[in-house]
Design a protein around this motif. Sequence first.
Motif, short mmCIF file in Angstrom:
data_model
loop_
_atom_site.label_atom_id
_atom_site.label_comp_id
_atom_site.label_asym_id
_atom_site.label_seq_id
_atom_site.Cartn_x
_atom_site.Cartn_y
_atom_site.Cartn_z
N MET A 64 -38.35 9.58 2.84
CA MET A 64 -37.16 10.16 3.41
C MET A 64 -37.22 11.56 3.51
O MET A 64 -37.44 12.14 2.39
CB MET A 64 -35.82 9.61 3.04
N ASP A 65 -37.29 11.97 4.73
CA ASP A 65 -37.13 13.46 4.83
C ASP A 65 -35.82 14.09 4.84
O ASP A 65 -34.83 13.48 5.49
CB ASP A 65 -37.86 13.88 6.24
N TRP A 66 -35.72 15.20 4.19
CA TRP A 66 -34.30 15.79 4.15
C TRP A 66 -34.44 17.27 4.39
O TRP A 66 -35.68 17.80 4.28
CB TRP A 66 -33.68 15.80 2.67
N LEU A 67 -33.49 17.80 5.05
CA LEU A 67 -33.59 19.42 5.33
C LEU A 67 -32.39 20.01 4.37
O LEU A 67 -31.20 19.61 4.67
CB LEU A 67 -33.15 19.66 6.69
N ARG A 68 -32.69 21.51 3.88
CA ARG A 68 -31.76 22.03 3.36
C ARG A 68 -31.29 23.16 4.52
O ARG A 68 -32.03 23.77 4.90
CB ARG A 68 -32.44 22.83 2.19
N ILE A 69 -29.84 23.09 4.33
CA ILE A 69 -29.34 24.01 5.30
C ILE A 69 -28.34 24.99 4.69
O ILE A 69 -27.72 24.48 3.75
CB ILE A 69 -28.60 22.94 6.58
N ALA A 70 -27.99 25.69 5.58
CA ALA A 70 -26.72 26.72 4.99
C ALA A 70 -25.49 26.07 5.33
O ALA A 70 -25.43 25.24 6.30
CB ALA A 70 -26.83 27.89 5.97
N LEU A 71 -24.51 26.17 4.55
CA LEU A 71 -23.26 25.56 4.43
C LEU A 71 -22.31 25.77 5.46
O LEU A 71 -22.12 27.11 5.88
CB LEU A 71 -22.29 25.38 3.16
N PRO A 72 -21.81 25.12 6.25
CA PRO A 72 -20.91 25.63 7.37
C PRO A 72 -19.65 25.95 6.96
O PRO A 72 -19.24 25.53 5.64
CB PRO A 72 -20.63 24.19 8.35
N PRO A 73 -18.72 26.48 7.55
CA PRO A 73 -17.35 27.15 6.95
C PRO A 73 -16.25 26.24 6.54
O PRO A 73 -15.48 26.40 5.49
CB PRO A 73 -16.67 27.86 8.08
N THR A 74 -16.85 24.89 6.86
CA THR A 74 -15.74 23.72 6.45
C THR A 74 -16.06 23.14 4.99
O THR A 74 -15.31 22.34 4.52
CB THR A 74 -15.75 22.59 7.44
N ALA A 75 -17.39 23.35 4.55
CA ALA A 75 -17.83 22.81 3.46
C ALA A 75 -16.78 23.21 2.07
O ALA A 75 -16.45 24.57 2.21
CB ALA A 75 -19.00 23.23 3.09
N LYS A 76 -16.63 22.62 1.26
CA LYS A 76 -15.73 22.85 0.03
C LYS A 76 -16.72 23.37 -1.11
O LYS A 76 -17.66 22.90 -1.50
CB LYS A 76 -15.29 21.47 -0.46
#
Length: 301
Positions: free
Chosen positions: A96-108
């Motif tokens: 399974m492929d995953w992507l690490r992303i920068a968190l959006p402003p709504t993330a806790k």
Amino acid sequence: MRKWTNSQNFRRQLFVLSVLAGAGLAMASVARADSGAVAPVTPPPAVESGRGTVKGQHSNVRSRPSLNSEVITQLHKGDSVDVLEHKSVTVREKPMDWLRIALPPTAKCFVSAKHLADGGVNTENLNVHCGPGSNYREIGKLSKGTRVEVVEKKGEWAQIRPTPECSGWIAAELVDIEAAPRGPAPSASTSDIVTPPVAVPPAPIPAAPAVSVVNADPDILVTYVIKDGYVGAVTESNAPSAFELRTTEVDRLSFRVAYLEPGDTNLKRFQGKHVRIVGTQRWKKGERYPVIAVERVDMVW
């Protein structure tokens, strides 16, 4: 009966041996296929980083590249993300492929409140967790002196707005990554002149969403905010809005946090529910409560 010469017999034996060898290779290939030992087909190289667009309606962003890890926030169809890394994880023989992303402003994001002073981090390598406790997974580290925006304090923990050092994981199948544009093909030249390389400036850090309400009045403070609370109806006739954001009820008491300007959002369907409001806050000097122009509403489960 035809007689074979020694040379013909030798060529005949070579032919038979080559046929038998080919059959043996074919049988060996079948045997490998039955045992699952077939050589894997090399997939095309995956895009490691870039800008992406979410194509799932409700796409979970998790603390680790695993379906069993904590959900940090949800993204919706059409949301843009900054992809930092690609990773393939095999679980029960299924990749399974995953992507690490920068968190959006709504993330806790949470840090220990004792390591914050005057809006900055006062210790080295401060862990950022996805929940208010050390038992939650780390989703980033902050160096000493890093400035943070505190959204809310919960006991010994402080919820902060995500920083560029915070990241999460999303299933790669839920994101379309934009391909990097190709430059023009180099032209052939017989010149011995060597052109020095052109310095490429580093990619800018994604900026926070632009403030949607601009007011030059020095008596009005305009800020971009993310606040949790409960949506309620306002009964006062002279109130600036028909809706408000209230605190969690404690001992049957709840307090107003701000008035809410719904804009295109139907706040009535969120009435009485725990939500996270994202928007632009205006606080006029002398007024008791600010007014938030709502840009987005997310349920808090």
